[in-house]
Design an enzyme around this catalytic site. Structure first.
Site, PDB file in Angstrom:
ATOM      1  N   THR A 176      -7.160  -8.291   9.046  1.00 26.49           N
ATOM      2  CA  THR A 176      -7.348  -9.538   8.302  1.00 26.49           C
ATOM      3  C   THR A 176      -6.237  -9.698   7.274  1.00 26.49           C
ATOM      4  OG1 THR A 176      -8.625  -8.596   6.456  1.00 26.49           O
ATOM      5  CG2 THR A 176      -9.837  -9.096   8.479  1.00 26.49           C
TER       6      THR A 176
ATOM      7  N   LYS B 247      -1.799  -7.356   4.287  1.00 20.87           N
ATOM      8  CA  LYS B 247      -0.807  -7.235   3.226  1.00 20.87           C
ATOM      9  C   LYS B 247      -1.422  -7.350   1.828  1.00 20.87           C
ATOM     10  CE  LYS B 247       1.794 -10.420   5.266  1.00 20.87           C
ATOM     11  NZ  LYS B 247       1.329 -10.421   6.668  1.00 20.87           N
TER      12      LYS B 247
ATOM     13  N   GLY C 186       0.826 -19.256  18.561  1.00 19.81           N
ATOM     14  CA  GLY C 186      -0.358 -18.566  18.040  1.00 19.81           C
ATOM     15  C   GLY C 186      -0.449 -18.448  16.540  1.00 19.81           C
TER      16      GLY C 186
ATOM     17  N   LYS D  27       5.730  -9.017   1.305  1.00 20.84           N
ATOM     18  CA  LYS D  27       6.400  -7.900   1.985  1.00 20.84           C
ATOM     19  C   LYS D  27       7.486  -7.285   1.109  1.00 20.84           C
ATOM     20  CE  LYS D  27       5.524  -9.447   6.734  1.00 20.84           C
ATOM     21  NZ  LYS D  27       6.116  -9.848   8.020  1.00 20.84           N
TER      22      LYS D  27
END
Length: 818
Positions: A556, A580, A665, A683
């Site tokens: 998730t 993340k 997607g 990130k």
């Protein structure tokens, strides 16, 4: 003649009860049988609880009504019409028994204690009703039954609640009764009568004892104990993963198993069948065709195999250190005598001539009583300082390896040495030689019992390394990941790894199964589940079941789930995370997750957050060790970014690129986070923290690809406000940049402790110049290689949704926990 005993789980409801009836019918066609019944599941425990509640004057009626309802529900399911005369008869029978029970409990409440004769009458009510239900049901279906009353036939001596059968006199009584050969014998377990014709009971698991006594009295060829497992296993199936069914055991081995913690058959139940050499077969009521375990007169002098692992908890050890002038054997004999006379069960007594000390293992609840008895018996020796000291230790575990002559086998010696190395710091004592060398035991001062038992079992039985997966993610991710894992089942098989999925959730619903979820059928089962997701359900499931190496696969991007990582780690889960959010929590929580993982000896892997085929996180850790000084970092951290700018530089309109990404997607939320720079910033924050910077997300300077003013906040609709304007804006930018021989891209940098995410134009000499769709690039500039930076480049399909990265982390985790 064959005797069949059915336990409480075998008749816990109408379906189980009718299954027992079928077994009885089939067996009776081949030979005459006798049937011994326990009370339905939970009934006897509830009766004991009601005695305690009445004694303490706590309201008994909630438990009283629950117990009554169990039996009435069973009766109503068997005799499904109130017009049925047997329905009416059984209704009256159960009603009278509970009126009688209520009367006995009122006496207990008034006395504020329960005399043992009354306790015996209370706790056997379940067995009496079970037998009556079975008798009436069989007769209604045309089966001839003879009911024998153990209160009149089984002569017992000893305590009211834990009596012992006088086998010879009981045999004499039963020989005198005449039972037609064409009739099934039916008897209640657990019950007997004393010489004063009072009702007594045979203690916990007394129905097994009843069955083996009856087998001896009827000269049966076989005694069958029907329960809810396939037989005796090499470990407790509730706690040890990948246990092996034991096909056969000698009477001595079975007694040892029982004495040292196995709960299938009580040790005293073995005495009657051993004396008359009657085999005992343990079978599964729910799987009547399973092989089961046969206990009999087996002996193989050449067998040096380990058959099983057991444990006892809440054990205490009394260590008496004696002066060399005192004869140690005399002290040992006196201890045995006084403990026997006081009713204290000695698990083991070990004397050491070299150290002149005695170690006595007992159950912890007997410790205070033992202290008083020892002080009284050895008062003179204590006063004269003939005992150097007496040491008491509690909360110990006794783990036992059982077999025959087990240390005569070189492999067993090697395996045991590995175990001693593994649990060295916990060991208090090692015991070998008991039960004529068929047992080797270790006394531990503390133990993660499930983990230790699984490790010992795996060492001796060479079982597969096992992992248990709990997958949390959206429908697309779950489908792709589960399919990805299923297609690699042969890989796991070749590596001798058992990989099972035990839980699947989308953060709304939860599918969880004790014996695992078959990957091909998960979707259908998930649609049917009504269980609402809660992280505590996963934690409690792990506590109740024997699951080795449980792993949370968090696919998730849910912040609340990330905050639960501490609870997961503390309760024994490993975590593999593509979420993340878990690494951009505040820096204190970020550090705490790592500290808890280290302290709990759990693994927390999160390379899937970068979705690279190599471990960028591991690389950075090694990089920091090897490189003298880090100058700065530059890179493109997302395959979506490289897709967008590769297409833009080729002249594709921005809106068309967004449509393409959606077709591949990507959700609108993912696209929004990418365009605003949030995804790259997260990130970059993770990389910065791995490089040693204690930063928060707000410390990163982010320039969005498109101003938020031009984006639609309602991400259910088209993400761009003014499509024509945005397309023209990038068309002009790309045109101007290409005139200079450069390309536009979206770069993440770390320099002098400052993190930025912004649009940049790069020339042909820059490694970022030729980045293609789906690629990521990580560039590290160092003092050692300032002119030649370290470049890591990877490609990942957007549709992959980090499944391969998660798989890599799974395999890495397996190598860590082997």
């Amino acid at each position: 003649m064959r005797v069949l005993k059915f336990g409480g789980t075998s008749i816990s409801n109408a379906k189980c009860f009718l299954n027992v009836v079928d077994i009885i019918k089939n067996k009776s066609l081949k030979e005459q049988i006798a049937v011994v019944l326990s009370a339905p599941e939970k009934v006897t425990n509830n009766l004991f609880t009601m005695i305690e509640q009445a004694r303490k004057q706590i309201d008994i009626f909630p438990k009283f009504n629950v117990t009554k309802n169990i039996l009435f529900t069973l009766m109503q399911s068997l005799f499904n019409s109130s017009q049925n005369k047997n329905y009416f008869y059984m209704h009256q029978f159960i009603h009278k028994k509970f009126c009688y029970l209520n009367k006995l409990l009122k006496i207990t409440a008034n006395l504020k204690f329960c005399p043992h004769p009354i306790s015996a009458k209370i706790v056997c009510i379940g067995e009496i009703i079970s037998v009556k239900l079975m008798e009436i049901y069989l007769r209604e279906n045309g089966i001839h039954v003879t009911v024998i009353n153990p209160e009149k036939l089984f002569l017992a001596k000893g305590k009211y609640l834990e009596s012992i059968i006088d086998l010879q006199k009981t045999m004499y009584r039963i020989e005198k009764i005449q039972i037609p050969k064409n009739q099934i014998i039916l008897m209640a377990g657990f019950i007997a009568g004393n010489q004063y014709k009072e009702l007594v009971v045979l203690g916990r698991n007394g129905s097994d004892y009843s069955a083996t006594i009856l087998s001896a009295c009827l000269n049966a060829q076989l005694c069958e104990i029907w329960t809810d497992v396939n037989g005796m296993y090499s470990g407790n199936p509730q706690e040890v993963y990948d246990v092996k069914l034991i096909r056969n055991l000698s009477y001595k081995e079975a007694a040892t198993f029982s004495y040292l913690g196995a709960h299938i058959l009580h040790a005293r139940a073995l005495f009657p069948i051993k004396k008359f050499n009657i085999p005992c077969l343990i079978k599964n009521t729910y799987r009547p065709n399973s092989i089961g375990t046969i206990i009999g007169n087996f002996y193989n002098k050449n067998s040096n195999l380990v058959k099983g692992i057991t444990y006892l908890k809440k054990v205490s050890m009394i260590s008496i250190f004696i002066q060399y002038t005192v004869y140690i054997l005399d002290v040992s004999l006196r201890i045995t005598r006084i403990f026997l006379n006081s009713g204290i069960k000695i698990i083991s007594i070990i004397q050491s001539e070299s150290n002149n000390n005695i170690n006595i293992l007992i159950f912890q609840n007997e410790l205070q009583k033992s202290k008083i008895i020892i002080r009284s018996e050895f008062n003179a020796e204590i006063m004269q300082n003939l005992f150097e000291k007496i040491k008491y230790q509690s909360n110990l575990f006794l783990i036992s390896v059982l077999g025959s002559n087990i240390l005569k086998n070189n492999n067993n010696v090697k395996n045991f040495s590995q175990i001693l190395t593994y649990i060295n710091k916990k060991i208090i004592s090692i015991i070998y030689g008991g039960f004529k060398s068929n047992t080797l035991s270790i006394v531990l001062k503390s133990s993660n019992i499930k983990k230790d038992m699984n490790k010992i079992h795996q060492t001796f039985f060479n079982t597969k390394n096992s992992i248990a997966l709990f997958i949390i993610g959206n429908k697309y991710i779950k489908t792709y990941l589960i399919d990805f894992i299923y297609k690699r089942r042969n890989f796991f098989k070749k590596k001798n790894i058992s990989c099972k999925i035990f839980g699947i959730s989308d953060m709304q619903k939860l599918l969880i199964k004790k014996y695992g979820i078959f990957p091909k059928h998960w979707h259908h089962e998930f649609l049917k589940t009504q269980l609402i997701f809660n992280s505590n359900i996963l934690i409690n499931f792990l506590k109740k079941n024997s699951i080795s190496n449980p792993i949370i696969l968090d696919c998730t991007q849910n912040k609340q789930l990330a905050k639960k990582y501490l609870d997961f780690l503390r309760n024994g889960f490993h975590i593999i995370s593509a979420n993340k959010q878990s690494n951009c929590l505040n820096i204190n929580l970020y550090k705490k997750i790592r500290n808890v993982a280290k302290f709990s000896n759990r693994k927390f892997f999160y390379n899937a957050q970068f979705n690279t085929p190599f471990s960028i996180v591991e690389y950075i850790k090694n990089f920091l060790i090897l490189e003298k000084k880090f100058f700065y970092f530059s890179g493109i951290l997302s395959s979506i970014i490289s897709l967008i700018f590769d297409k833009l530089n080729q002249g594709t309109p921005f809106y068309n690129i967004i449509l393409l990404a959606e077709q591949m997607g990507l959700s609108r939320q993912e696209l929004y986070d990418t365009i605003t720079g949030k995804s790259s910033a997260i990130k970059l924050l993770i990389l910065a923290r791995e490089l040693g910077y204690s930063l928060e997300l707000k410390d990163i300077d982010v320039e969005p690809i498109i101003s938020k003013k031009l984006l639609n906040k309602d991400r259910k609709n088209i993400i761009l406000h003014d499509i024509i304007y945005i397309n023209n804006l990038f068309k002009r930018k790309i045109h101007n940049i290409r005139k200079k021989g450069k390309m536009l891209t979206y770069v993440s940098t770390i320099k002098k402790g400052k993190c930025t995410v912004k649009l940049e134009s790069v020339g042909p000499l820059n490694p970022l110049f030729n980045i293609k769709s789906g690629e990521k690039i990580f560039i590290f500039f160092t003092s050692y290689k300032e002119e030649h930076p370290i470049i890591l480049k990877s490609f990942s399909r957007i549709k992959n949704k980090f499944a391969s990265s998660i798989f890599n982390d799974i395999f890495k985790l397996i190598n860590c926990i082997k």
